[in-house]
Enzyme design. Structure first.
Site, mmCIF file in Angstrom:
data_model
loop_
_atom_site.group_PDB
_atom_site.id
_atom_site.type_symbol
_atom_site.label_atom_id
_atom_site.label_comp_id
_atom_site.label_asym_id
_atom_site.label_seq_id
_atom_site.Cartn_x
_atom_site.Cartn_y
_atom_site.Cartn_z
ATOM 1 N N GLU A 166 0.836 -1.189 0.000
ATOM 2 C CA GLU A 166 0.000 0.000 0.000
ATOM 3 C C GLU A 166 0.878 1.249 0.000
ATOM 4 O O GLU A 166 1.844 1.321 0.749
ATOM 5 C CB GLU A 166 -0.912 0.007 1.239
ATOM 6 C CG GLU A 166 -2.002 1.052 1.159
ATOM 7 C CD GLU A 166 -2.931 0.994 2.366
ATOM 8 O OE1 GLU A 166 -4.112 1.316 2.207
ATOM 9 O OE2 GLU A 166 -2.477 0.634 3.466
ATOM 10 N N GLU A 302 -3.034 -4.390 6.102
ATOM 11 C CA GLU A 302 -4.268 -5.173 6.137
ATOM 12 C C GLU A 302 -4.464 -6.087 4.932
ATOM 13 O O GLU A 302 -5.589 -6.244 4.439
ATOM 14 C CB GLU A 302 -5.464 -4.236 6.251
ATOM 15 C CG GLU A 302 -5.699 -3.316 5.041
ATOM 16 C CD GLU A 302 -5.058 -1.967 5.136
ATOM 17 O OE1 GLU A 302 -5.487 -1.045 4.422
ATOM 18 O OE2 GLU A 302 -4.108 -1.817 5.927
ATOM 19 N N HIS A 335 -7.637 -2.764 14.583
ATOM 20 C CA HIS A 335 -7.624 -1.845 13.438
ATOM 21 C C HIS A 335 -7.485 -2.622 12.128
ATOM 22 O O HIS A 335 -8.276 -2.433 11.193
ATOM 23 C CB HIS A 335 -6.458 -0.859 13.600
ATOM 24 C CG HIS A 335 -6.292 0.109 12.468
ATOM 25 N ND1 HIS A 335 -6.652 1.432 12.556
ATOM 26 C CD2 HIS A 335 -5.812 -0.054 11.213
ATOM 27 C CE1 HIS A 335 -6.399 2.044 11.411
ATOM 28 N NE2 HIS A 335 -5.882 1.147 10.576
ATOM 29 N N GLU A 336 -6.490 -3.490 12.065
ATOM 30 C CA GLU A 336 -6.238 -4.203 10.804
ATOM 31 C C GLU A 336 -7.359 -5.179 10.482
ATOM 32 O O GLU A 336 -7.724 -5.351 9.304
ATOM 33 C CB GLU A 336 -4.896 -4.931 10.876
ATOM 34 C CG GLU A 336 -3.695 -4.037 11.138
ATOM 35 C CD GLU A 336 -3.566 -2.894 10.152
ATOM 36 O OE1 GLU A 336 -3.967 -3.051 8.978
ATOM 37 O OE2 GLU A 336 -3.067 -1.829 10.546
#
Length: 888
Positions: A166, A302, A335-336
């Protein structure tokens, strides 16, 4: 890991095939119902040709770092064309052909655009085709694309490879349409040494021995997903697993460390059930691995079905970790894993909507922490995230949450506190406005409508508005489509025995005094207002001004009760005086809100420093950790700004005088679980008082560190970071060498970082030179090189020494660290300075101006330097004078 028996494997593959068929069918249905426009989505690639599925075979050479590969891509030609453009960088093309060699392509590459154009002799007909490309890419030494990590073990240095893609680095592994709207399925095969384990997005579908000591590992194909979610990790790894409602959860580590993944594994199991329920769509893949990588990058990524984490962010070892470390581990996993839905299942159409991924995942992680560990008080103790976002958002160089992104270099700059922290704060504010149940219903509707596809911010507002029964688009748009922080100016006035409150909007700005004014903005602001010790009045949606009844004359009225709103508050003198009188009786979150807004008003030039310092005198030494953490943060800022200035000794003495009673109340040692706010506050105070030169704290920390050298059990894990930090900043050569020896003798990533960064904090100039020289060797993990340089500049207080080093060794560091060193690190590093001369040096530093993303970062840093200089000039003399007048 033991292989399953053949009949078990056959059954597994059958279930996988069925599941994938259902996923792809669902994807087709979802795409037909989607509201975003593929053709209207921003991006650089032509949309005449789109990928449908990739079959990729890679043969990574972990020694030479070559990455040969062959891919077959099922494509759909939407408009007849003789040219096909896709992304690639640092890739050599051996062959490119269409439809089993019916036509071979001539390949031209553009390194600046990071594209490859395939030109055919005859135009490709509209319809489906097969594109085959043979290529050689490379495995990087920095944490981008597919990268190598050398890490220590009890038997010597070993190497693994992993990926981090990313926002736009799948192109570094294989040629592809590397933009988020070009979703496709990926079927990966890798040829690797037999003793290694490979982990990808999906389960292994089969293994076969090939020539020599190699094996071919084939993974099941993924559902349709964006290219940046592809993952591959290969090394001497081990995996522990648990079942979560039919999904296999795994924690993957280097050999010997899987036991340290137990907390992560248990957390992931409970989170999967919670998220399945919350989103109303069950996690759709058959497995989810959490992969601990001992280097390469510092956070987590992620990737769908295979989340990668920097090892110290995932693993927990009670021998080296404090119990409080579980808070951070749980938060990053939460979060992930939220991204498995918000980002992976439903993906933003382009990077201008990145906040849909990151803001939502940040909010969901805190919500999950509150669900499972309410004693952590995650919203309260995480107040700093919103404060950081508001500080950046008040600057001229801020940007809207939903911002235009020109290219991949600008996409990197979008991963900032505006995207993450402001996005999180806005979602929390909107959930509170709509109500928890209505908000969740809207999220479920959004997920169902856009699964396996892409979306825009407007799609989310539409779903929430439909479910919530309240107009939300105007509120949300006023916060996402323009930059800046609202300011609510509040004053009370008496009408006989009754009191009225007037509210009006303004724009909160932090800027140098000579800056031209920023344009005015208007927001639609949900505002909670009520008695300082009570419940809010009726809901207010502030669009301009408001005038409301506010109790009896003299009542203390608090605006932004609960501190959920994303705005600052400036009180008139009458109401501020009443609030300060009621200050001890307020809820802790409201005391915190008053303290943070008071300092922010000083930063903005709307209040004088003495008003904030006088407020600190009203604080009780026994107040909550969150309140004192804010004070600690402000003192750290004043200490940094006063470096090399005459005001520093006075400001340091005052800060010590305010913080020392807080520390004396809790002391060096205490009972409890070790996972409580007192333990965290104790460690923070030790570090801060050490930085401020508290002689008694420094002496005791050095004594405890000396005892720790002889008996590691003498120092509780919860104090090790703080004590080691103080030992580091005051280190002589013997202590410095001891810190390096501790780092070199450990194979635990969190321990190695603790000791290396403590050594880098040494304020002795010769030791700082030794640290900088160390960053050019192969000893340090590449992940921490830039952090070590910055520690020399900031904590070690040698910014010029570090800057000279960066300039002298720029090309070497750039080759080792990759383009982010040029575009991100250098501009951020220069904010260690607060003078015009260094701002001019940054402005003239050509390498950081070579990309649009780099220019964005330089502009932000120049503004930060100017703001620091202005704040130092305004605040430090006033603070010095007030302290001298009021404190002997």
């Amino acid at each position: 890991m033991n292989k399953p028996a053949n009949h078990v494997r056959t059954a597994l593959l059958r279930r996988l095939a069925t599941a994938i068929g259902l996923l792809l069918a669902t994807a087709a249905t979802a795409q037909s119902e989607q509201t975003f426009s593929f053709d209207g989505t921003p991006g650089k690639l032509p949309k005449a040709v789109v990928p449908l599925s990739y079959a990729i075979e890679l043969t990574p050479d972990i020694t030479s770092l070559a990455l040969p590969g062959v891919e077959t891509v099922d494509i759909e030609v939407r408009q007849s064309t003789a040219q096909l453009t896709l992304n690639a960088i640092n890739t050599t093309f051996a062959e490119a052909a269409i439809d089993d060699g019916a036509q071979r392509a001539e390949v031209t590459t553009d390194a600046t655009a990071q594209t490859a154009t395939l030109t055919f002799a005859r135009p490709l007909a509209v319809g489906r085709h097969k594109l085959r490309i043979a290529f050689t890419a490379q495995i990087n030494k920095f944490g981008t694309g597919l990268f190598a990590v050398d890490y220590p073990t009890p038997t010597g240095i070993k190497r693994l490879i992993s990926s981090k893609l990313e926002p736009a680095d799948a192109r570094r592994i294989f040629p592809c349409w590397d933009e988020p709207s070009f979703k496709a399925s990926f079927a990966l095969t890798v040829v690797i040494p037999r003793n290694l384990l490979a982990v990808g997005n999906m389960p292994v579908a089969g293994e076969a021995l090939v020539a020599g000591d190699l094996k071919k590992v084939t993974f099941a194909p993924t559902p349709k997903m964006s290219s940046y979610l592809f993952v591959l990790t290969v090394g001497e790894l081990e995996r522990v697993t648990a079942d979560a409602g039919g999904v296999t959860i795994g924690v993957v580590t280097t050999e010997g460390k899987s036991g340290q993944g137990r907390f992560a594994l248990d957390s992931a199991v409970k989170l999967l059930g919670y998220y399945n329920d919350y989103f109303g769509v069950k996690y759709p893949l058959p497995k989810l691995d959490l992969i601990a990588v001992p280097g390469g990058f510092g956070g987590a990524m992620e990737n769908w079905g295979g989340i990668t984490f920097f090892e110290s962010r995932l693993l927990f070892d009670p021998a080296t970790n404090a119990e409080t470390a579980k808070r951070g581990i749980f938060a990053i996993i939460a979060h992930e894993m939220a991204h498995m839905w918000f980002g992976d299942l439903v993906t933003m159409a382009w990077w201008d909507n990145l906040w849909l991924n990151e803001g939502f995942a940040s909010w969901m992680a805190t919500k999950a922490s509150e669900q499972f560990y309410p004693q952590w008080q995650s919203w309260l103790n995480g107040y700093g995230a919103k404060q950081f976002a508001m500080a950046l958002d008040a600057r001229r160089t801020s940007h809207p949450v939903q911002q235009p992104i020109a290219d991949h270099s600008e996409a990197v700059t979008a991963f900032d506190a505006i995207t993450y922290n402001k996005g999180q704060a806005l979602i929390r504010m909107l959930e509170t406005y709509l109500g928890e149940q209505a908000f969740r219903d809207g999220i479920r509707k959004y997920m169902a409508a856009h699964a396996y596809s892409n979306s825009t911010t407007a799609d989310l507002w539409q779903a929430l508005e439909t479910s919530g029964g309240k107009p939300i688009t105007g509120i949300a748009a006023s916060f996402t489509e323009q930059d800046g922080v609202p300011l609510v100016v509040a004053e009370t006035a008496c009408d006989g025995t009754a009191q009225r409150l007037t509210l009006r909007q303004d724009r909160f700005v932090i800027a140098p005094a000579n800056d031209p004014p920023l344009p005015a903005h208007s927001w639609q602001i949900p505002v909670a207002v009520g008695p300082a010790q009570g419940k809010p009045f009726d809901e207010i949606l502030l669009k301009d001004n408001a005038d409301i009844p506010a109790g009896a004359c003299g009542d203390a009225i608090k605006v932004n009760l609960g501190d959920v709103g994303y705005f600052r508050v400036e009180y008139g003198p009458k109401n501020r005086a009443a609030l300060l009188s009621a200050f001890p009786q307020m809820q802790v979150v409201d005391r915190l809100n008053v303290v943070t807004d008071s300092w922010a008003l000083v930063q903005a030039g709307r209040a004088e420093a003495p008003s904030y310092l006088a407020l600190l005198d009203a604080l009780d030494a026994g107040d909550h950790r969150a309140v004192w953490d804010q004070v600690i943060s402000t003192f750290a800022t004043l200490n940094r700004l006063s470096r090399d200035r005459s005001e520093r000794p006075v400001i340091q003495a005052y800060a010590r005088a305010r913080l020392r009673p807080v520390f004396d109340r809790i002391g060096w040692d205490g009972g409890g679980s070790g996972d409580d706010d007192t333990a965290l506050l104790r460690a923070s105070l030790i570090s801060t008082l050490g930085d401020l030169g508290d002689a008694a704290i420094v002496a005791e920390a050095k004594r405890r560190f000396a005892a720790f050298r002889d008996d590691p059990n003498s120092l509780p894990t919860v104090l090790r970071d703080a004590v080691t930090h103080v030992a580091g900043i005051t280190a002589d050569r013997a202590t410095y060498d001891r810190l390096l020896a501790l780092a070199r003798n450990s194979t635990a990533t969190n321990e190695r970082l603790r000791y290396y960064f403590a050594a880098a904090s040494a304020r002795d100039t010769e030791l700082a030179r030794a640290t900088l020289a160390l960053t050019l060797t192969s000893e340090l993990p590449d992940t921490i090189v830039t952090g070590m340089i910055n520690a020399v500049a900031s904590t070690g207080q040698q910014p010029q020494l570090a800057w000279d080093f960066v300039q002298t060794n720029f090309e070497t560091l750039l080759a080792r660290q990759g383009p982010n060193f040029r575009d991100q690190f250098v501009p951020n590093f220069m904010t260690n300075f607060t003078d015009q001369a260094h701002a001019a040096e940054l402005a003239a530093f050509a390498p950081s101006q070579s990309t649009s993303g780099g220019r964005v970062m330089v502009a932000r840093s120049l503004q930060a330097i100017a703001i620091s200089a202005d704040l130092a000039a305004r605040v430090l003399p006033a603070a010095d004078a007030w302290i001298r007048a009021h404190k002997p």
